[in-house]
Scaffold this motif. Structure first.
Motif, PDB file in Angstrom:
ATOM      1  N   ASP A 143       0.898  -1.128   0.053  1.00 33.04           N
ATOM      2  CA  ASP A 143       0.040   0.134   0.115  1.00 33.04           C
ATOM      3  C   ASP A 143       0.824   1.356  -0.150  1.00 33.04           C
ATOM      4  O   ASP A 143       0.639   2.276  -0.347  1.00 33.04           O
ATOM      5  CB  ASP A 143      -0.975  -0.110   1.082  1.00 33.04           C
ATOM      6  N   SER A 144       2.173   1.274   0.475  1.00 31.47           N
ATOM      7  CA  SER A 144       2.919   2.466   0.530  1.00 31.47           C
ATOM      8  C   SER A 144       3.337   2.719  -0.596  1.00 31.47           C
ATOM      9  O   SER A 144       3.952   3.990  -0.772  1.00 31.47           O
ATOM     10  CB  SER A 144       4.023   2.003   1.642  1.00 31.47           C
ATOM     11  N   VAL A 145       3.591   1.962  -1.769  1.00 34.09           N
ATOM     12  CA  VAL A 145       3.963   2.109  -3.061  1.00 34.09           C
ATOM     13  C   VAL A 145       3.041   2.394  -3.861  1.00 34.09           C
ATOM     14  O   VAL A 145       3.046   2.502  -5.255  1.00 34.09           O
ATOM     15  CB  VAL A 145       5.075   1.276  -3.414  1.00 34.09           C
ATOM     16  N   ARG A 146       1.755   2.406  -3.654  1.00 36.40           N
ATOM     17  CA  ARG A 146       0.676   2.192  -4.562  1.00 36.40           C
ATOM     18  C   ARG A 146       0.433   3.807  -5.181  1.00 36.40           C
ATOM     19  O   ARG A 146       0.682   4.622  -4.391  1.00 36.40           O
ATOM     20  CB  ARG A 146      -0.713   1.869  -3.959  1.00 36.40           C
ATOM     21  N   GLY A 147       0.475   4.047  -6.205  1.00 33.98           N
ATOM     22  CA  GLY A 147       0.584   5.177  -6.978  1.00 33.98           C
ATOM     23  C   GLY A 147       2.128   5.729  -7.377  1.00 33.98           C
ATOM     24  O   GLY A 147       2.169   6.815  -7.932  1.00 33.98           O
ATOM     25  N   VAL A 148       2.860   4.985  -6.644  1.00 32.63           N
ATOM     26  CA  VAL A 148       4.331   5.520  -7.106  1.00 32.63           C
ATOM     27  C   VAL A 148       5.135   4.641  -7.993  1.00 32.63           C
ATOM     28  O   VAL A 148       5.718   4.973  -8.859  1.00 32.63           O
ATOM     29  CB  VAL A 148       5.206   5.421  -5.513  1.00 32.63           C
ATOM     30  N   VAL A 169       8.109   0.186   4.818  1.00 31.71           N
ATOM     31  CA  VAL A 169       7.156   1.202   3.858  1.00 31.71           C
ATOM     32  C   VAL A 169       8.333   2.086   3.293  1.00 31.71           C
ATOM     33  O   VAL A 169       9.041   2.670   3.843  1.00 31.71           O
ATOM     34  CB  VAL A 169       6.173   1.651   4.766  1.00 31.71           C
ATOM     35  N   LEU A 170       7.659   2.597   2.248  1.00 30.43           N
ATOM     36  CA  LEU A 170       8.079   3.688   1.857  1.00 30.43           C
ATOM     37  C   LEU A 170       7.641   5.036   2.271  1.00 30.43           C
ATOM     38  O   LEU A 170       6.212   5.062   2.434  1.00 30.43           O
ATOM     39  CB  LEU A 170       7.968   4.019   0.033  1.00 30.43           C
ATOM     40  N   VAL A 171       8.472   5.930   2.681  1.00 31.43           N
ATOM     41  CA  VAL A 171       7.748   7.146   3.523  1.00 31.43           C
ATOM     42  C   VAL A 171       7.206   8.100   2.317  1.00 31.43           C
ATOM     43  O   VAL A 171       8.039   8.461   1.485  1.00 31.43           O
ATOM     44  CB  VAL A 171       8.955   7.818   4.314  1.00 31.43           C
ATOM     45  N   PRO A 172       5.870   8.508   2.420  1.00 27.25           N
ATOM     46  CA  PRO A 172       5.291   9.324   1.263  1.00 27.25           C
ATOM     47  C   PRO A 172       6.050  10.664   1.255  1.00 27.25           C
ATOM     48  O   PRO A 172       6.052  11.035  -0.016  1.00 27.25           O
ATOM     49  CB  PRO A 172       3.896   9.528   1.828  1.00 27.25           C
ATOM     50  N   LEU A 224      19.098   5.322  -0.018  1.00 32.14           N
ATOM     51  CA  LEU A 224      17.998   5.914   0.651  1.00 32.14           C
ATOM     52  C   LEU A 224      18.273   5.658   2.248  1.00 32.14           C
ATOM     53  O   LEU A 224      18.740   4.357   2.677  1.00 32.14           O
ATOM     54  CB  LEU A 224      16.621   5.176   0.479  1.00 32.14           C
ATOM     55  N   LEU A 225      17.811   6.570   3.080  1.00 34.56           N
ATOM     56  CA  LEU A 225      17.963   6.446   4.478  1.00 34.56           C
ATOM     57  C   LEU A 225      16.939   5.666   4.866  1.00 34.56           C
ATOM     58  O   LEU A 225      15.704   5.824   4.633  1.00 34.56           O
ATOM     59  CB  LEU A 225      17.850   7.828   5.200  1.00 34.56           C
ATOM     60  N   ARG A 226      17.130   4.565   5.817  1.00 36.95           N
ATOM     61  CA  ARG A 226      16.100   3.754   6.430  1.00 36.95           C
ATOM     62  C   ARG A 226      16.200   3.877   7.894  1.00 36.95           C
ATOM     63  O   ARG A 226      17.426   3.782   8.549  1.00 36.95           O
ATOM     64  CB  ARG A 226      16.491   2.396   6.021  1.00 36.95           C
ATOM     65  N   GLU A 227      15.032   4.191   8.298  1.00 36.08           N
ATOM     66  CA  GLU A 227      14.939   4.354  10.000  1.00 36.08           C
ATOM     67  C   GLU A 227      14.456   3.041  10.549  1.00 36.08           C
ATOM     68  O   GLU A 227      13.475   2.705  10.026  1.00 36.08           O
ATOM     69  CB  GLU A 227      13.768   5.399  10.108  1.00 36.08           C
ATOM     70  N   GLU A 228      15.106   2.805  11.809  1.00 32.60           N
ATOM     71  CA  GLU A 228      14.559   1.726  12.470  1.00 32.60           C
ATOM     72  C   GLU A 228      13.446   2.131  13.566  1.00 32.60           C
ATOM     73  O   GLU A 228      13.883   2.983  14.439  1.00 32.60           O
ATOM     74  CB  GLU A 228      15.620   0.984  13.355  1.00 32.60           C
TER      75      GLU A 228
END
Length: 396
Positions: free
Chosen positions: A21-26, A85-88, A108-112
């Motif tokens: 869902d986080s990449v839908r439309g991207v 998830v991809l941050v919008p 890309l920076l990944r946050e834990e």
């Protein structure tokens, strides 16, 4: 520019839909390679309109990743795991970077999320190019192939986005089958290390794993060996960070501090160094250098104002300096950012009690006990016993 999401999955029904869902439309297509799921993972992927392909697991994450690349049709590839998830807010900058004529990959920076694990920077977006593929059977990455490509075609470059683009929840205890994953990691990395004994990257990863498993002798030897051959700043940072942690556990604080300082000296994005800043601060606090520890914790907060651990550590230091009201403020900030931070609730209770606010302190202790019990942590019983000895248990 068309963008293809490429994933590998196995038994990810709990998190996969949120990821997709986080990449839908991207993204323009979603490629999901399944390595043997027994739950509803495949059904969820198909329900999200992803294309699903089977892959026979062979103890090689790079091979599975490369299988997913075979099906992609986009100009660019985005790689995510199911617990990410991809941050919008990152999408506009990502799309802008993909328009650069000379960009071959985007880091890309990944946050834990919800843990004290340090953030990381990963090459997770890259052009679909025949020379780019994943290497290393565990902790797989495209960086080796990108480095070779840049040597052959130096007009390309890697672009790094400055803000968090991926959020990762996979290190949270509730989402890990810890024993299975650790054993799988050790088996795969040991096999790779046997074939590549001088690889500093795998020395760092496997050495740290050995130490976590209690095999300190082998772990320390691998980390020290890695330092002999490492040249990349990110690998040097990890080696020094793990060595700092090792010596800190052994109460060899001067050596721990030296390695944390060496880690921070590496030319990396400051977010990637938060772990070393915090841990070096812990060492200095244990050594009694509270002013310098305070300065380091304030640096972590400046780098990441949303990181609860920085405020918590600053609160501990201020309490040790006798600045109770200031410590209370920092604990409260940590709790606002991470309401489930049981230790912050407990130490808030201690500071409030010392400041004479008994009612508020009991409320904080009660919340700490409830959180510890939810986490099945032994600290719940310890805190109850301590309060009982203080004559405060009956008030809870």
């Amino acid at each position: 520019m068309r963008l293809s999401l490429c994933m590998i999955v196995r038994d990810e029904e709990a998190t996969l839909r949120r990821c997709l869902d986080s990449v839908r439309g991207v993204v323009d297509e979603m490629i999901v390679v399944d390595t043997g799921s027994r739950d509803r993972t495949i059904a969820i992927a198909k329900d999200c309109k992803a294309s699903v392909y089977p892959f026979t697991w062979c103890n090689d994450f790079a091979a599975a990743r490369n299988e997913s690349l075979k099906y992609a049709q986009g100009d660019w590839i985005l790689v995510l795991d199911a617990d990410e998830v991809l941050v919008p807010e990152s999408v506009p900058a990502l799309q802008q970077a993909m328009q650069l004529d000379d960009a071959i990959a985007i880091a890309l920076l990944r946050e834990e999320v919800g843990t004290h694990h340090p953030d990381s920077q990963l090459s997770r977006v890259f052009r679909r190019h025949p020379a780019i593929a994943f290497t290393r059977s565990y902790h797989e990455l495209i960086d080796d192939s990108v480095t070779r490509l840049l040597q052959q075609e130096p007009h390309w470059r890697v672009v790094a986005l400055p803000d968090v683009a991926i959020r990762h929840t996979g290190y949270q205890a509730a989402s890990i089958d810890q024993r299975h994953k650790v054993e799988r990691a050790r088996t795969i990395m040991e096999r790779y290390h046997t074939a590549h004994p001088d690889d500093a990257y795998i020395c760092s990863k496997l050495g740290a794993l050995y130490i976590d498993l209690g095999d300190r002798v082998r772990g320390l030897a691998l980390l020290q060996k890695g330092l002999e051959t490492a040249t990349e700043a990110a690998v040097l940072y990890e080696l020094h960070y793990h060595l700092g942690s090792f010596y800190g556990q052994q109460q060899q604080l001067d050596q721990a501090a030296w390695h944390y300082e060496a880690a921070i000296a590496q030319p990396l994005h400051p977010r990637l160094q938060l772990g070393a800043y915090n841990n070096w601060g812990n060492v200095l606090k244990d050594q009694g250098d509270l002013e310098k520890a305070k300065a380091l914790y304030e640096t972590t907060i400046a780098i990441d104002p949303t990181g609860a651990v920085g405020y918590y550590n600053l609160g501990l230091t201020l309490k040790a300096m006798g600045q109770l009201q200031e410590a209370i403020v920092q604990y409260q900030r940590a709790i606002q950012l991470q309401p489930s931070y049981a230790a912050a609730h407990q130490n808030l209770g201690v500071a409030l009690l010392k400041a004479g606010n008994v009612v508020a302190s009991l409320e904080a202790f009660q919340q700490a006990i409830a959180l510890y019990e939810q986490q099945q942590a032994p600290e719940a019983a310890h805190l109850r016993d301590a309060l009982k000895q203080m004559g405060l248990l009956g008030s809870l």
